[in-house]
Design a protein around this motif. Structure first.
Motif, PDB file in Angstrom:
ATOM      1  N   VAL A  85     -12.238  10.436 -34.279  1.00 56.73           N
ATOM      2  CA  VAL A  85     -11.142  10.909 -35.124  1.00 56.73           C
ATOM      3  C   VAL A  85     -11.825  11.687 -36.245  1.00 56.73           C
ATOM      4  N   ILE A  86     -11.460  12.940 -36.399  1.00 56.22           N
ATOM      5  CA  ILE A  86     -12.038  13.731 -37.488  1.00 56.22           C
ATOM      6  C   ILE A  86     -11.007  13.862 -38.595  1.00 56.22           C
ATOM      7  N   PHE A  87     -11.411  13.436 -39.788  1.00 57.51           N
ATOM      8  CA  PHE A  87     -10.544  13.524 -40.975  1.00 57.51           C
ATOM      9  C   PHE A  87     -11.029  14.733 -41.770  1.00 57.51           C
ATOM     10  N   GLY A  88     -10.455  15.878 -41.425  1.00 54.72           N
ATOM     11  CA  GLY A  88     -10.894  17.128 -42.063  1.00 54.72           C
ATOM     12  C   GLY A  88      -9.711  17.841 -42.664  1.00 54.72           C
ATOM     13  N   SER A  89      -9.660  19.170 -42.505  1.00 50.96           N
ATOM     14  CA  SER A  89      -8.510  19.923 -43.045  1.00 50.96           C
ATOM     15  C   SER A  89      -7.228  19.417 -42.366  1.00 50.96           C
ATOM     16  N   SER A  90      -7.385  18.952 -41.132  1.00 53.53           N
ATOM     17  CA  SER A  90      -6.311  18.163 -40.512  1.00 53.53           C
ATOM     18  C   SER A  90      -7.000  16.985 -39.832  1.00 53.53           C
ATOM     19  N   THR A  91      -6.215  15.987 -39.496  1.00 57.89           N
ATOM     20  CA  THR A  91      -6.778  14.825 -38.798  1.00 57.89           C
ATOM     21  C   THR A  91      -6.533  14.995 -37.305  1.00 57.89           C
ATOM     22  N   MET A  92      -7.598  14.885 -36.512  1.00 56.63           N
ATOM     23  CA  MET A  92      -7.488  15.035 -35.059  1.00 56.63           C
ATOM     24  C   MET A  92      -8.157  13.876 -34.372  1.00 56.63           C
ATOM     25  N   LEU A  93      -7.599  13.496 -33.216  1.00 60.66           N
ATOM     26  CA  LEU A  93      -8.243  12.512 -32.348  1.00 60.66           C
ATOM     27  C   LEU A  93      -8.640  13.237 -31.062  1.00 60.66           C
ATOM     28  N   VAL A  94      -9.916  13.140 -30.708  1.00 61.06           N
ATOM     29  CA  VAL A  94     -10.443  13.798 -29.508  1.00 61.06           C
ATOM     30  C   VAL A  94     -11.047  12.710 -28.635  1.00 61.06           C
ATOM     31  N   TYR A  95     -10.643  12.650 -27.331  1.00 65.36           N
ATOM     32  CA  TYR A  95     -11.184  11.561 -26.515  1.00 65.36           C
ATOM     33  C   TYR A  95     -11.358  11.988 -25.058  1.00 65.36           C
ATOM     34  N   THR A  96     -12.108  11.171 -24.346  1.00 68.86           N
ATOM     35  CA  THR A  96     -12.253  11.347 -22.903  1.00 68.86           C
ATOM     36  C   THR A  96     -12.234   9.987 -22.219  1.00 68.86           C
ATOM     37  N   THR A  97     -11.694   9.952 -20.998  1.00 72.42           N
ATOM     38  CA  THR A  97     -11.800   8.750 -20.167  1.00 72.42           C
ATOM     39  C   THR A  97     -12.563   9.121 -18.885  1.00 72.42           C
ATOM     40  N   GLY A  98     -13.303  10.255 -18.981  1.00 73.26           N
ATOM     41  CA  GLY A  98     -14.056  10.693 -17.803  1.00 73.26           C
ATOM     42  C   GLY A  98     -13.311  11.713 -16.963  1.00 73.26           C
ATOM     43  N   GLN A  99     -12.118  12.100 -17.442  1.00 72.12           N
ATOM     44  CA  GLN A  99     -11.379  13.167 -16.753  1.00 72.12           C
ATOM     45  C   GLN A  99     -11.127  14.314 -17.739  1.00 72.12           C
ATOM     46  N   GLY A 100     -12.201  14.802 -18.358  1.00 75.87           N
ATOM     47  CA  GLY A 100     -12.045  15.905 -19.303  1.00 75.87           C
ATOM     48  C   GLY A 100     -11.824  15.415 -20.729  1.00 75.87           C
ATOM     49  N   VAL A 101     -11.723  16.381 -21.641  1.00 77.68           N
ATOM     50  CA  VAL A 101     -11.619  16.072 -23.083  1.00 77.68           C
ATOM     51  C   VAL A 101     -10.315  16.663 -23.607  1.00 77.68           C
ATOM     52  N   ASN A 102      -9.577  15.869 -24.371  1.00 76.52           N
ATOM     53  CA  ASN A 102      -8.312  16.373 -24.923  1.00 76.52           C
ATOM     54  C   ASN A 102      -8.212  16.035 -26.401  1.00 76.52           C
ATOM     55  N   GLY A 103      -7.609  16.949 -27.164  1.00 78.05           N
ATOM     56  CA  GLY A 103      -7.517  16.787 -28.617  1.00 78.05           C
ATOM     57  C   GLY A 103      -6.079  16.726 -29.096  1.00 78.05           C
ATOM     58  N   PHE A 104      -5.848  15.870 -30.088  1.00 77.33           N
ATOM     59  CA  PHE A 104      -4.508  15.624 -30.613  1.00 77.33           C
ATOM     60  C   PHE A 104      -4.536  15.765 -32.126  1.00 77.33           C
ATOM     61  N   THR A 105      -3.609  16.544 -32.646  1.00 80.25           N
ATOM     62  CA  THR A 105      -3.547  16.767 -34.096  1.00 80.25           C
ATOM     63  C   THR A 105      -2.469  15.893 -34.717  1.00 80.25           C
ATOM     64  N   PHE A 106      -2.810  15.257 -35.835  1.00 82.25           N
ATOM     65  CA  PHE A 106      -1.919  14.307 -36.495  1.00 82.25           C
ATOM     66  C   PHE A 106      -0.912  15.036 -37.375  1.00 82.25           C
ATOM     67  N   ASP A 107       0.395  14.684 -37.194  1.00 76.03           N
ATOM     68  CA  ASP A 107       1.431  15.210 -38.089  1.00 76.03           C
ATOM     69  C   ASP A 107       1.806  14.079 -39.042  1.00 76.03           C
ATOM     70  N   PRO A 108       1.241  14.075 -40.256  1.00 79.24           N
ATOM     71  CA  PRO A 108       1.470  12.945 -41.163  1.00 79.24           C
ATOM     72  C   PRO A 108       2.922  12.803 -41.609  1.00 79.24           C
ATOM     73  N   SER A 109       3.689  13.873 -41.459  1.00 76.52           N
ATOM     74  CA  SER A 109       5.086  13.789 -41.934  1.00 76.52           C
ATOM     75  C   SER A 109       5.897  12.806 -41.084  1.00 76.52           C
ATOM     76  N   ILE A 110       5.490  12.657 -39.816  1.00 78.12           N
ATOM     77  CA  ILE A 110       6.215  11.665 -38.987  1.00 78.12           C
ATOM     78  C   ILE A 110       5.248  10.683 -38.331  1.00 78.12           C
ATOM     79  N   GLY A 111       3.935  10.803 -38.660  1.00 75.25           N
ATOM     80  CA  GLY A 111       2.977   9.795 -38.183  1.00 75.25           C
ATOM     81  C   GLY A 111       2.700   9.857 -36.700  1.00 75.25           C
ATOM     82  N   VAL A 112       2.670  11.062 -36.144  1.00 77.41           N
ATOM     83  CA  VAL A 112       2.462  11.217 -34.691  1.00 77.41           C
ATOM     84  C   VAL A 112       1.283  12.143 -34.417  1.00 77.41           C
ATOM     85  N   PHE A 113       0.473  11.790 -33.395  1.00 84.38           N
ATOM     86  CA  PHE A 113      -0.590  12.673 -32.909  1.00 84.38           C
ATOM     87  C   PHE A 113      -0.010  13.512 -31.767  1.00 84.38           C
TER      88      PHE A 113
END
Ligand code: P6P
Length: 351
Positions: free
Chosen positions: A178-206
């Motif tokens: 999870v990178i807490f930068g200009s925006s907060t993002m979660l980047v992960y892999t389960t061995g099937q590629g890499v996907n990134g999710f950006t956090f919308d703090p106004s409603i608390g959703v990635f």
């Protein structure tokens, strides 16, 4: 009433933009018949703790959370208050899901077994650096949480053992940051590629924002603390000079970018191409970074995105751990750049 003309592409775009982390993890789980949904639950815990850390980081300037906590961690490093806060939140969130039997953390000298009935007999262990780069918090520079997930190797009806954590990186079932930068993002892999999710703090959703992330095979950014240059292996010195030489055919000189926060440097290189390296130096024969909860997860992500991760001569993921907090030199990023630095090190092996 004028009907709004939403073309299929717009609809797809809108639907893609509205894919939450939870929905994506479940969709991926259905794509793999063997998936039991346990990882979805664990990601739910990571998601929750990440939101809490996001909140604290984003008010660090005004809340009493900035600065040292007065204690030292196992590494002898000054613990920042946020390190302690984040460590406790990730531990609590993971323990509450009843799927994780224990964790190892940069902030804990020994692994922590979850002994309450909910978690006893669970089949996963999690290794975590709750806030990597925490010394940057006071100067408002991006920091990150790094996590690595394995299936336990000890019998589920027995105690959690150190061997559950001392597994090679190739055995990881999932990893991310999870990178807490200009925006907060979660980047992960389960061995099937890499996907990134950006956090919308106004409603608390990635939201899914970076699907199937790929690191360019070639890059022109190198990230290293050149203040340690005089202590580096001759081959590393030669590679740094190689990065600085003029050669238009290979897009050199490269650009030097070093944030002092592994997650931030890695994330930029993942998006733009580049190499980050923390070599061994002076009285640190194994460098500074920890194998289990920094280098292995970043190596898993790099390889899943088409990049490489090496200790200068060996694949990080194949290193066999012997200690919980052991360190390793790390060279990670664009495939051809990691190949280049390994070649420079090999060519000067005896100098
Ligand atoms: P130096 C942060 O402490 C960290 O583990 C990485 O995030 C970062 O890249 C590195 O250490 C910075 O270390 O010695 O260059 O300050």
């Amino acid at each position: 009433m004028v009907k709004q003309d939403i073309t299929s592409s717009n609809t797809e775009l809108q639907l893609k933009n509205l894919t939450t982390l939870g929905e994506f993890v479940i969709r991926k789980q259905h794509e793999y018949p063997g998936a039991t949904g346990d990882l979805s639950q664990i990601f739910g815990a990571i998601r929750l703790a990440s939101k809490l850390v996001h909140r604290e980081i984003n008010k660090a300037g005004i809340a009493d959370i900035v600065g040292a906590a007065g204690a030292e961690n196992i590494q002898g490093e000054q613990q920042q208050k946020l390190d302690v806060y984040a460590n406790e939140k990730f531990k609590a969130a993971l323990a509450a899901r009843g799927l994780v039997c224990g964790i190892a953390s940069e902030e804990e000298e020994h692994f922590v077994e979850f002994t309450h009935d909910l978690s006893r007999g669970s089949k996963y262990v999690v290794l975590i650096d709750p806030v990597d780069g925490s010394s940057n918090i006071d100067v408002n520079v991006g920091v990150g949480t790094i996590f690595s997930i394995y299936k336990r190797v000890s019998p589920p009806d027995g105690p959690v053992t150190l061997d559950d954590f001392l597994q090679p990186g190739t055995e990881q079932v999932a990893a991310g940051y999870v990178i807490f930068g200009s925006s907060t993002m979660l980047v992960y892999t389960t061995g099937q590629g890499v996907n990134g999710f950006t956090f919308d703090p106004s409603i608390g959703v990635f939201y899914l924002s970076h699907e199937n992330m790929r690191i360019p095979e070639d890059g022109h950014i190198y990230s290293v603390n050149e203040g340690n240059y005089v202590h580096f292996h001759q081959g590393v010195k030669k590679y740094i000079k190689y990065c600085q030489e003029i050669d238009e055919s290979t897009n050199r000189p490269y650009t030097s970018r070093y944030i002092g926060s592994l997650v931030a440097d890695f994330h930029r290189n993942l998006l733009k191409g580049g190499i980050y390296f923390y070599p061994s130096y002076a009285n640190n024969p194994n460098g500074k970074l920890r194998l289990l909860y920094e280098c292995n997860p970043m190596a898993f992500l790099a390889e899943q995105a088409g990049g490489r991760a090496s200790n200068g001569s060996q694949r990080i993921l194949e290193l066999r751990p012997t200690e919980l907090h052991q360190r390793t030199p790390l060279f990670v990023g664009s495939k051809n750049m990691v190949d280049d630095v390994e070649q420079h090190i090999a060519e000067h092996a005896n100098s």
